[in-house]
Write an enzyme that holds these catalytic residues in place. Sequence first.
Site, PDB file in Angstrom:
ATOM      1  N   HIS A  45      46.138  28.409  43.010  1.00  0.00           N
ATOM      2  CA  HIS A  45      44.939  28.552  43.832  1.00  0.00           C
ATOM      3  C   HIS A  45      44.684  27.397  44.603  1.00  0.00           C
ATOM      4  O   HIS A  45      44.416  26.439  44.077  1.00  0.00           O
ATOM      5  CB  HIS A  45      43.754  29.026  42.809  1.00  0.00           C
ATOM      6  CG  HIS A  45      42.554  29.238  43.779  1.00  0.00           C
ATOM      7  ND1 HIS A  45      41.458  29.807  42.946  1.00  0.00           N
ATOM      8  CD2 HIS A  45      42.408  29.173  45.232  1.00  0.00           C
ATOM      9  CE1 HIS A  45      40.418  29.783  43.918  1.00  0.00           C
ATOM     10  NE2 HIS A  45      40.924  29.603  45.064  1.00  0.00           N
ATOM     11  N   GLU A  72      46.679  32.254  45.624  1.00  0.00           N
ATOM     12  CA  GLU A  72      45.380  32.581  45.791  1.00  0.00           C
ATOM     13  C   GLU A  72      44.539  31.760  46.744  1.00  0.00           C
ATOM     14  O   GLU A  72      44.844  30.612  46.714  1.00  0.00           O
ATOM     15  CB  GLU A  72      44.746  32.409  44.254  1.00  0.00           C
ATOM     16  CG  GLU A  72      45.371  33.363  43.161  1.00  0.00           C
ATOM     17  CD  GLU A  72      44.626  33.258  41.737  1.00  0.00           C
ATOM     18  OE1 GLU A  72      44.698  34.110  41.110  1.00  0.00           O
ATOM     19  OE2 GLU A  72      43.980  32.279  41.575  1.00  0.00           O
ATOM     20  N   HIS A 193      41.736  36.997  34.943  1.00  0.00           N
ATOM     21  CA  HIS A 193      40.603  36.066  34.551  1.00  0.00           C
ATOM     22  C   HIS A 193      40.129  36.322  33.192  1.00  0.00           C
ATOM     23  O   HIS A 193      39.712  37.353  32.714  1.00  0.00           O
ATOM     24  CB  HIS A 193      39.586  36.652  35.573  1.00  0.00           C
ATOM     25  CG  HIS A 193      38.541  35.278  35.662  1.00  0.00           C
ATOM     26  ND1 HIS A 193      38.745  34.092  36.475  1.00  0.00           N
ATOM     27  CD2 HIS A 193      37.268  35.193  35.125  1.00  0.00           C
ATOM     28  CE1 HIS A 193      37.895  33.431  36.219  1.00  0.00           C
ATOM     29  NE2 HIS A 193      36.724  33.945  35.591  1.00  0.00           N
TER      30      HIS A 193
END
EC number: 2.6.99.2
Length: 243
Positions: A45, A72, A193
């Site tokens: 990310h 991400e 997540h």
Amino acid sequence: MAELLLGVNIDHIATLRNARGTAYPDPVQAAFIAEQAGADGITVHLREDRRHITDRDVRILRQTLDTRMNLEMAVTEEMLAIAVETKPHFCCLVPEKRQEVTTEGGLDVAGQREKMRDACKRLTDAGIQVSLFIDADEEQIKAAAEVGAPFIEIHTGCYADAKTDAEQAQELVRIAKAATFAASLGLKVNAGHGLTYHNVKAIAAIPEMHELNIGHAIIGRAVMTGLKDAVAEMKRLMLEARG
């Protein structure tokens, strides 16, 4: 039943490196070890504040990975330009707030269809496969299909954070129904997540699941057992759930 893949998020290798401003531990080396241990892809990310993964990490990983790179990122002009230049295999578009510790929820695709449609087209035209990180909500899933994303990633945070077994079971049903609905629209379904060694098997057992993206739990386990063993154990649990 979809093939089940493991994407290993290595953000927190970079978090540890950046805590002391050193060149180690190296996310690129971590990615190599994760691939050796059975990771099907590497997720990073690139946040707007660059709190862990850096632009340099992204460039080097794109050049050196043997598997697939999943980038991400927030839906901003800066990030879209980086993605188009770098050309990762996948981009997962996520909501982002500077003050959050980690991503707190799914994208509101339904509330910003034109913006999301434009982002999906721009990335797709660059040869990048797009995923949208959304909650297990039919309206958001329909919107994801409408704006041209071939993949969704279902946010599993509410499932992972459930306080009781009953609450977790309820969230699991919601995720499973969302996965079935998404597949009926022709979408491929990923999830991630908050997934851990203790809660991953129920999610992995959902037939429509294509890929699980897991980071914090694996890196936390790696501190104790080593990264190669930590990745291999997570992959074993996932495949065991499929029988």
